[in-house]
Motif scaffolding. Structure first.
Motif, PDB file in Angstrom:
ATOM      1  N   LEU A  63       0.635  -1.147  -0.367  1.00  0.00           N
ATOM      2  CA  LEU A  63       0.020   0.060  -0.046  1.00  0.00           C
ATOM      3  C   LEU A  63       0.993   1.341   0.051  1.00  0.00           C
ATOM      4  O   LEU A  63       0.578   2.377  -0.606  1.00  0.00           O
ATOM      5  N   LEU A  64       1.842   1.268   0.777  1.00  0.00           N
ATOM      6  CA  LEU A  64       2.746   2.298   0.905  1.00  0.00           C
ATOM      7  C   LEU A  64       3.737   2.427  -0.268  1.00  0.00           C
ATOM      8  O   LEU A  64       4.589   3.551  -0.343  1.00  0.00           O
ATOM      9  N   GLY A  65       3.926   1.445  -1.029  1.00  0.00           N
ATOM     10  CA  GLY A  65       4.962   1.642  -2.234  1.00  0.00           C
ATOM     11  C   GLY A  65       6.269   1.220  -1.758  1.00  0.00           C
ATOM     12  O   GLY A  65       7.235   1.657  -2.706  1.00  0.00           O
ATOM     13  N   ILE A  66       6.520   0.591  -0.714  1.00  0.00           N
ATOM     14  CA  ILE A  66       7.869   0.285  -0.590  1.00  0.00           C
ATOM     15  C   ILE A  66       8.159  -1.389  -0.663  1.00  0.00           C
ATOM     16  O   ILE A  66       7.157  -1.918  -1.096  1.00  0.00           O
ATOM     17  N   ASN A  67       9.171  -1.604  -0.429  1.00  0.00           N
ATOM     18  CA  ASN A  67       9.743  -3.271  -0.499  1.00  0.00           C
ATOM     19  C   ASN A  67       8.492  -3.992   0.244  1.00  0.00           C
ATOM     20  O   ASN A  67       8.713  -4.219   1.560  1.00  0.00           O
ATOM     21  N   ALA A  69       8.766  -7.353   0.506  1.00  0.00           N
ATOM     22  CA  ALA A  69       9.703  -8.191   1.157  1.00  0.00           C
ATOM     23  C   ALA A  69      10.122  -7.671   2.604  1.00  0.00           C
ATOM     24  O   ALA A  69      10.062  -8.312   3.790  1.00  0.00           O
ATOM     25  N   LEU A  70      10.342  -6.528   2.648  1.00  0.00           N
ATOM     26  CA  LEU A  70      10.860  -5.658   4.013  1.00  0.00           C
ATOM     27  C   LEU A  70       9.586  -5.658   5.027  1.00  0.00           C
ATOM     28  O   LEU A  70       9.825  -6.004   6.068  1.00  0.00           O
ATOM     29  N   GLY A  71       8.290  -5.407   4.336  1.00  0.00           N
ATOM     30  CA  GLY A  71       7.338  -5.440   5.233  1.00  0.00           C
ATOM     31  C   GLY A  71       6.835  -6.656   5.665  1.00  0.00           C
ATOM     32  O   GLY A  71       6.408  -6.911   6.835  1.00  0.00           O
ATOM     33  N   SER A  72       7.206  -7.789   4.899  1.00  0.00           N
ATOM     34  CA  SER A  72       6.850  -9.095   5.292  1.00  0.00           C
ATOM     35  C   SER A  72       7.825  -9.509   6.485  1.00  0.00           C
ATOM     36  O   SER A  72       7.280  -9.844   7.364  1.00  0.00           O
ATOM     37  N   VAL A  73       9.028  -9.218   6.481  1.00  0.00           N
ATOM     38  CA  VAL A  73      10.067  -9.403   7.493  1.00  0.00           C
ATOM     39  C   VAL A  73       9.739  -8.665   8.685  1.00  0.00           C
ATOM     40  O   VAL A  73       9.616  -9.090   9.750  1.00  0.00           O
ATOM     41  N   LEU A  74       9.407  -7.504   8.599  1.00  0.00           N
ATOM     42  CA  LEU A  74       8.971  -6.696   9.821  1.00  0.00           C
ATOM     43  C   LEU A  74       7.858  -7.217  10.597  1.00  0.00           C
ATOM     44  O   LEU A  74       7.552  -7.047  11.766  1.00  0.00           O
ATOM     45  N   VAL A 131       7.896 -15.295  -9.712  1.00  0.00           N
ATOM     46  CA  VAL A 131       8.391 -14.071 -10.497  1.00  0.00           C
ATOM     47  C   VAL A 131      10.125 -14.168 -10.539  1.00  0.00           C
ATOM     48  O   VAL A 131      10.721 -14.878  -9.625  1.00  0.00           O
ATOM     49  N   SER A 132      10.654 -13.183 -11.252  1.00  0.00           N
ATOM     50  CA  SER A 132      11.998 -13.397 -11.506  1.00  0.00           C
ATOM     51  C   SER A 132      12.812 -12.467 -10.288  1.00  0.00           C
ATOM     52  O   SER A 132      12.532 -11.457 -10.419  1.00  0.00           O
ATOM     53  N   VAL A 133      13.358 -13.188  -9.437  1.00  0.00           N
ATOM     54  CA  VAL A 133      13.876 -12.453  -8.427  1.00  0.00           C
ATOM     55  C   VAL A 133      15.190 -11.885  -8.948  1.00  0.00           C
ATOM     56  O   VAL A 133      16.112 -12.506  -9.481  1.00  0.00           O
ATOM     57  N   ALA A 134      15.510 -10.482  -8.756  1.00  0.00           N
ATOM     58  CA  ALA A 134      16.415  -9.793  -9.084  1.00  0.00           C
ATOM     59  C   ALA A 134      17.522 -10.002  -7.998  1.00  0.00           C
ATOM     60  O   ALA A 134      17.433 -10.447  -7.128  1.00  0.00           O
ATOM     61  N   GLY A 135      19.024  -9.471  -8.631  1.00  0.00           N
ATOM     62  CA  GLY A 135      19.933  -9.906  -7.969  1.00  0.00           C
ATOM     63  C   GLY A 135      20.058  -9.319  -6.613  1.00  0.00           C
ATOM     64  O   GLY A 135      20.434  -9.960  -5.459  1.00  0.00           O
ATOM     65  N   GLU A 136      19.456  -8.091  -6.280  1.00  0.00           N
ATOM     66  CA  GLU A 136      19.474  -7.473  -5.026  1.00  0.00           C
ATOM     67  C   GLU A 136      18.534  -8.285  -4.146  1.00  0.00           C
ATOM     68  O   GLU A 136      18.900  -8.430  -3.046  1.00  0.00           O
ATOM     69  N   GLN A 137      17.427  -8.578  -4.611  1.00  0.00           N
ATOM     70  CA  GLN A 137      16.515  -9.110  -3.975  1.00  0.00           C
ATOM     71  C   GLN A 137      16.944 -10.718  -3.535  1.00  0.00           C
ATOM     72  O   GLN A 137      16.630 -11.036  -2.318  1.00  0.00           O
TER      73      GLN A 137
END
Length: 299
Positions: A63-67, A69-74, A131-137
């Motif tokens: 909803l906030l337009g951020i990562n 994966a980070l939201g899931s971890v938090l 999904v194609s996981v990017a190198g950073e992800q």
């Protein structure tokens, strides 16, 4: 059925999800190891509870337009910390989870209702997607996996002792509360990784089912974790490989493979138990025959 399965471009699709396969293999390793203690500590309900808040965190990030994966971890870490701190005993822990689950699910549904983006993004949080996981992800996932593995390695022996015989472990001076919090936080990280692959609703298929299947065929403290990891990796990677040739999310395939492994292990365990019972029934008969023969030989 022809519209559901299409493997004509399978080779090209396989190249696109190379990083996703690595991520799934990592998740299998983490899920298999953590799942061993989930079974020993009877924390299957906790996995589902953490997944709900992980879903809420991911939905808030979307909803906030951020990562995401980070939201899931938090979200997972908040749930893990609360469960670990407030529910050391099993009864208290289940009560805390029962309170957190509807709260997390309600928040997640609210955030998704407010989100005006693609419907596929909403659906993916619940059931997973390829999904194609990017190198950073991928780097992010590897980092979290290393944290979980190192954390488990540091507490493996005392946590095993505490899980197998909590009263004696506490009497020996092991910090039960601290170990509970540390493991629950590690479990939360593992759940957040699983949510990104199979979605919040089906996390149990990678953090519970493989270990449950492993304990069906062995009680060895070495072989059980190894089998659990093998089963989880097979389910996660196999689910992606099958899903590439379909138009549906990966979660049905991951859960089906995981379930079939469990069924095979359960049937194998039942067959071994029947053989064991048969041999036990034969032993008294053999002893009776020997006794009768010896009595007959007496003058």
């Amino acid at each position: 059925m022809n519209d559901l399965f299409d493997f004509s471009d399978y080779g090209r699709l396989l190249e696109l999800v190379h990083n996703s396969l690595i991520a799934a293999a990592l998740l299998g390793v983490i899920g298999g190891l953590v799942g061993v203690f989930v079974q020993m500590r009877d924390m299957q309900f906790a996995v589902h509870g953490i997944a709900e808040l992980s879903f809420a965190g991911a939905a808030a990030a979307l909803l906030l337009g951020i990562n995401v994966a980070l939201g899931s971890v938090l979200g997972s870490l908040v749930a893990g910390a609360l469960i670990g701190a407030l529910g050391v005993r099993a009864r208290d822990r289940n009560s805390v989870i029962g309170v957190l689950m509807p709260f997390g699910l309600g928040l997640g549904v609210l955030f998704l209702a407010l989100y005006e983006g693609r419907a596929a993004n909403k659906f993916g949080l619940l059931t997973g997607q390829v999904v194609s996981v990017a190198g950073e992800q991928l780097g992010w996932l590897i980092s979290l996996s290393v944290v979980v593995v190192v954390g488990l390695a540091l507490i493996w022996r005392p946590l095993t002792f505490l899980s197998a015989d909590p009263e004696v472990a506490v009497a020996r001076g092991l910090p039960a509360g601290l170990l509970s919090v540390v493991f629950t936080v590690l479990l939360a990280l593992a759940v957040s990784l699983a949510v990104q692959v199979v979605g919040a609703l089906l996390v149990l298929s990678l953090l519970v089912t493989p270990a449950a299947a492993a304990f069906r065929v062995t009680a060895s403290p070495v072989l059980a974790p190894l089998l659990s990891v093998v089963f989880a990796v097979t389910s996660a990677v196999g689910g992606i490989l099958v899903a590439l040739g379909t138009s549906v999310p990966i979660s049905p395939f991951v859960t089906t493979i995981s379930f079939l492994i469990y069924v095979v292990c359960r049937l194998s365990s039942r067959r071994r138990m029947r053989r064991g019972w048969g041999s036990r029934e034969e032993e008294p008969a053999e002893r009776s025959t020997v006794d009768n023969s010896s009595h007959m030989a007496l003058p």
